[in-house]
Design a protein around this motif. Structure first.
Motif, PDB file in Angstrom:
ATOM      1  N   UNK B   9      43.877  42.271  51.248  1.00 29.84           N
ATOM      2  CA  UNK B   9      43.161  43.431  51.775  1.00 29.84           C
ATOM      3  C   UNK B   9      42.240  43.226  50.404  1.00 29.84           C
ATOM      4  N   UNK B  10      42.848  43.151  49.229  1.00 27.00           N
ATOM      5  CA  UNK B  10      42.175  43.460  47.885  1.00 27.00           C
ATOM      6  C   UNK B  10      41.149  41.292  47.310  1.00 27.00           C
ATOM      7  N   UNK B  11      40.936  40.528  48.357  1.00 28.50           N
ATOM      8  CA  UNK B  11      40.881  39.357  47.997  1.00 28.50           C
ATOM      9  C   UNK B  11      39.451  39.234  47.432  1.00 28.50           C
ATOM     10  N   UNK B  12      38.470  40.029  48.267  1.00 26.30           N
ATOM     11  CA  UNK B  12      37.168  39.444  47.013  1.00 26.30           C
ATOM     12  C   UNK B  12      37.101  41.196  46.194  1.00 26.30           C
ATOM     13  N   UNK B  13      38.454  41.652  45.612  1.00 24.60           N
ATOM     14  CA  UNK B  13      37.808  42.193  44.958  1.00 24.60           C
ATOM     15  C   UNK B  13      38.146  41.788  43.439  1.00 24.60           C
ATOM     16  N   UNK B  15      38.444  44.101  40.481  1.00 26.35           N
ATOM     17  CA  UNK B  15      38.375  45.282  38.719  1.00 26.35           C
ATOM     18  C   UNK B  15      39.973  45.735  38.481  1.00 26.35           C
ATOM     19  N   UNK B  16      39.774  46.571  37.492  1.00 22.31           N
ATOM     20  CA  UNK B  16      41.517  46.457  36.628  1.00 22.31           C
ATOM     21  C   UNK B  16      41.928  47.133  37.697  1.00 22.31           C
ATOM     22  N   UNK B  17      41.356  47.890  38.831  1.00 19.06           N
ATOM     23  CA  UNK B  17      41.949  48.460  39.214  1.00 19.06           C
ATOM     24  C   UNK B  17      43.090  48.238  40.545  1.00 19.06           C
ATOM     25  N   UNK B  18      41.902  47.139  41.102  1.00 23.08           N
ATOM     26  CA  UNK B  18      41.709  45.933  42.216  1.00 23.08           C
ATOM     27  C   UNK B  18      43.057  45.194  41.731  1.00 23.08           C
ATOM     28  N   UNK B  21      45.922  46.874  41.391  1.00 24.41           N
ATOM     29  CA  UNK B  21      47.189  47.250  42.444  1.00 24.41           C
ATOM     30  C   UNK B  21      47.975  45.920  42.762  1.00 24.41           C
TER      31      UNK B  21
END
Lengths: 275, 275
Positions: B9-13, B15-18, B21
């Motif tokens: 779900x997070x593959x293209x993100x 950022x520190x928050x991602x 996660x």
């Protein structure tokens, strides 16, 4: 009404976290709940059927404010004219109250009255708008910008705000259409333009407003040297841009004719409000 | 698998928050996801259909750990053998990563493959188990107990744990039944007994475990003079109580016969684990 549903859900609880949940849900403008109810009305769905969707968005909004105000985030002492939750109670209570308000928002969505398939679309979009690709993503960009050496460009601020406030305002405006099974509605466009106008006006109030009326500290952006719509466009330019967006938002509603007049008034209110 | 769905779900993100996660979702025992998948299998639902429900509970669990570890809560530096999120990044990143993991959990629930009505029941129970009457309520009692002059009674600890960890372990155990349209299943009882046994064993590990194996600080409860199952029942008494609960959990599954053997093994694992 949204506040009432939140209070009713918590009626038998009186722990600090439940008190803070009620406290954080009080005193807002209720713009998002209003958008949900009007959007529902436009699709023949009365407020008793859409009430839980309105309560859901207000619970989620309250959670986002409680967490945004935390010392590790924007570190604000006042909100809606009252001490912020972590000032009135403590940080642990603020973190937990925000967390539980987010859960409560989803509990409410499950209770709103529309067909199961439409409700699942409503919930899926809500979760997406709240998460890392929506509100939380926007808040992360905002925090990062405050700590960065370079101020954001206008495009970057627009993108940030589309996540931070835009995604859930859009969700609110579309909610009634989605409940009625319409997944692509002109209300999406309306919500998008309105959300951006709303945020531009927040920047205007940070310059022009007084803290007592606005209910929170003002002048913070300028003091922090933060790039805003006003720092990029100037005060008059920002107001002009907001007015154009509101006009575009109102135009998007043409298919609904006079029935959408209340939503048009709401859009005009957004750029005349003093708080 | 749950970790994979979160990572995908997070593959293209990035950022520190991602990043946080993903980081927070790694390295757990995966007990809750396992319970979801086994409970689904017992009802003829394969892992491809229940995978998103398993990912949802692991995302929610990860969020709860990130927030519980915050300085204003339990103030822990290590988790699953790694620095906690606020130590590795900072507090703002930890608050936001937890917030977005909660939203993601609900996004995942919407994606799991079962009839719409069953899915809404699953979501509604999940939200209730996560909120002020479930996990957050239990965490609030836990924090309050640490600050209180009087240690908790055994009944109070049992009630606290039923919320803090019990409600979502129960949800996990019941998930497959709910997906299959069975709203009252023996798995509810199994999940309840198992959840309590799990927590008693956590207290045992806090006394008997070593930090390296357990992956987090141990001996904290005793140092803080905190009432636990061990302080009330003694080490042997706590182990005996946990074993009784596991036996009761296994007995609750009799209707499923040998098909439920893996769930019985999982229950026995809970009170033999070293971390």
């Amino acid at each position: 009404m949204a506040q009432n549903l939140i209070a009713r859900h918590l009626v038998d609880l009186d722990s600090p976290v439940s008190q803070a949940m009620r406290y954080a849900s009080n005193g807002g403008k209720g713009l998002r709940a209003f958008l949900v109810l009007e959007s529902a009305r436009l699709h023949g769905i009365g407020s008793s059927r859409a009430g839980f969707a309105a309560a859901a968005i207000e619970a989620l909004h309250a959670y986002s404010l409680v967490h945004d105000d935390l010392p590790c985030m924007d570190d604000d002492d006042m909100r809606r004219g009252q001490p912020t939750v972590h000032r009135r109670w403590d940080e642990a209570t603020a973190v937990l109250a925000g967390d539980a308000l987010q859960s409560l928002a989803f509990q409410f969505l499950v209770l709103c009255d529309c067909p199961a398939g439409a409700k699942l679309t409503l919930i899926g979009r809500f979760a997406a708008a709240a998460g890392i690709r929506g509100m939380v993503g926007g808040q992360e960009m905002d925090i990062a910008a405050e700590r960065a050496a370079q101020p954001l460009t206008l495009d970057e601020i627009t993108c940030l705000q589309a996540g931070k406030t835009g995604a859930l305002i859009r969700w609110s405006a579309e909610a009634g259409a989605v409940m009625a099974g319409e997944n692509h509605s002109p209300l999406g466009r309306y919500g998008e333009e309105l959300g951006l106008a709303f945020q531009i006006w927040d920047d205007v109030l940070d310059v022009e407003g007084d803290a007592e009326t606005v209910g929170k500290a003002v002048g913070k952006d300028d003091a922090a040297g933060k790039a805003t719509f006003v720092s990029h466009l100037g005060l008059d330019g920002a107001k002009r841009r907001a007015a154009e967006l509101v006009e575009a938002a109102c135009d998007a509603l043409s298919v609904y004719g006079n029935e959408a007049e209340t939503l048009r008034e709401a859009a005009r209110f957004v750029i005349s409000r003093r708080k």
